[in-house]
Design an enzyme around this catalytic site. Sequence first.
Site, PDB file in Angstrom:
ATOM      1  N   ASP A 212       0.869  -1.228  -0.078  1.00  0.00           N
ATOM      2  CA  ASP A 212       0.000   0.280  -0.072  1.00  0.00           C
ATOM      3  C   ASP A 212       0.827   1.242   0.063  1.00  0.00           C
ATOM      4  O   ASP A 212       1.948   1.472   0.713  1.00  0.00           O
ATOM      5  CB  ASP A 212      -0.746   0.048   1.270  1.00  0.00           C
ATOM      6  CG  ASP A 212      -1.905   1.260   1.211  1.00  0.00           C
ATOM      7  OD1 ASP A 212      -2.738   1.134   0.458  1.00  0.00           O
ATOM      8  OD2 ASP A 212      -1.867   1.930   2.255  1.00  0.00           O
ATOM      9  N   GLU A 277       1.528  -0.794  -5.037  1.00  0.00           N
ATOM     10  CA  GLU A 277       0.479   0.432  -5.348  1.00  0.00           C
ATOM     11  C   GLU A 277       1.145   1.518  -5.426  1.00  0.00           C
ATOM     12  O   GLU A 277       1.356   2.283  -4.192  1.00  0.00           O
ATOM     13  CB  GLU A 277      -0.466   0.430  -4.494  1.00  0.00           C
ATOM     14  CG  GLU A 277      -1.663   1.346  -4.617  1.00  0.00           C
ATOM     15  CD  GLU A 277      -2.147   2.223  -3.546  1.00  0.00           C
ATOM     16  OE1 GLU A 277      -3.440   2.687  -3.647  1.00  0.00           O
ATOM     17  OE2 GLU A 277      -1.530   2.293  -2.629  1.00  0.00           O
TER      18      GLU A 277
END
Length: 540
Positions: A212, A277
């Site tokens: 993330d 990401e």
Amino acid sequence: MTVSTITPPRTDDDWWRSAVVYQVYVRSFADSNGDGVGDLAGIRERLPYLRELGVDALWLTPFYTSPMIDGGYDVADYRDVDPMFGTLGDFDAMISDAHALGLRIIVDLVPNHTSSAHRWFVDALAAGPGSPERARYLFADGRGEHGDLPPNDWESIFGGPAWTRIADGQWYLHLFDPAQPDLNWRHPEVRAEFEDVLRFWLDRGVDGFRVDVAHGMIKAEGLPDVGFSTATTGQRQVDLLGKARLPYFDQDEVHEIYRAWRPILDSYPGGRMAVAEAWAETPQRLARYIGPDELHQAFSFDFLDATWSADSFRKVIDTALAEATVVGAPTTWVLSNHDKQRHVTRYGDGAEGLRRARAASLLMLALPGSAYLYQGEELGLPEVLDLPDELRQDPAFLRTGESRDGCRVPIPWSGELAPYGFGPAGSELSWLPAPATWDALSVAAQAGTPGSTLELYRAALRIRHEHPALAVDAGEVTWLQAEPGVLAFSRTAGTTTLTCVVNLSGAPVALDGYGDPIVASAPLTDHLLPVDAAAWLERR
């Protein structure tokens, strides 16, 4: 607690290069105990459905101990399961069953920030300015005569200032919610901690990590001002990256982190991987996250953001394939996820949006590389736009008026009334309410129904696994001459060619000369492909 090491399935170490990965938003997938919240035991019960669907791996959103201010992306303990989702024993049982079915498990890693309830941050608040405890985070004195102005002009991606002042006068950085303080990734304890977290979950048998905010962990030295307004009403600041490399995104030093992680992943058997990401101002900078000494993949969000036009899709596909060739790694294709409006709604909603979403899915699954599906897209679920404000839980909603809750509504499994079998028999609880119209979209309603979106996905995934022209080492994409507004490309293995045709024009398109249809997103009449439809055709 003693960790039981679970060996993942020992197949091709490059499985991730062509994998179809199904994103499970844990709170909204399946509820095993009737409390209205999805959990690990619920996932375990539904694994046969995912195996039958034809995916290769599951990506689980955070299930760690958390106050759930941001749906679990505010982690208080990276080595345990939040009680609302179950226990570590539930995780072990789930991953064991998944591996027995040939499904791999990717877990979400949230390294940019912790929860404000994490013991490190609690200790930092208690320790005071200049303490070793505060050095793990990004604390700073304020500006102005009395330090009552934030240390710089950075704004939160969720809206408002990126700094919060505490009682002793210092400020701490949070690129997201104030309950998500950013870590100081120049601190050796932070780096060592996350290397240990990686090993903890690898020892439990996880096959990979989705990282993330992979581009955000390093902030520019001195925390300089951005110099222009970064206010945004969305989850991501993609438009800003076109103006300048932000001092808190995509700093060169971030790659040192991943060069330290890669040997850890490579030291485990079975092809353990990581996907970033990451947002970057150019495809070239995004490609830097990928390589034999860094991460295996990075999400290519341009495909998700493409408009419904042949030119837009062609440009995005060409760019992504060219960059994949440069870095020697497959590209990733994404149409929806837990942060974005579902693509049925983005493409027009209603019948038009569903037609286009089905066609886009066939386009995506025919491309080389890996595909990431978001739970419920195989059912053709639209965005839920009319959730009552008092039920929305996205922390961005209070700051910006926009929320991601509409794509996070629990998916329908069976029955005529909400929550459509989300929980055990008789359970009526669901943390977000499903629309009254979703009975026709449930798994039970679509399974075995010719022409349903679920059966389209099952057929396409079966063909993708079996067809030689769609294999990971099959021929490259070859664009074919087509009418304006139509995309047509082929992939060839030996004497077998598969052609994908997508009709984004305003009139039906003749499929003569492309081969024999093997799957289509809409019924074909007289060998004509309807508007907003796609087909795969085979020629041997």
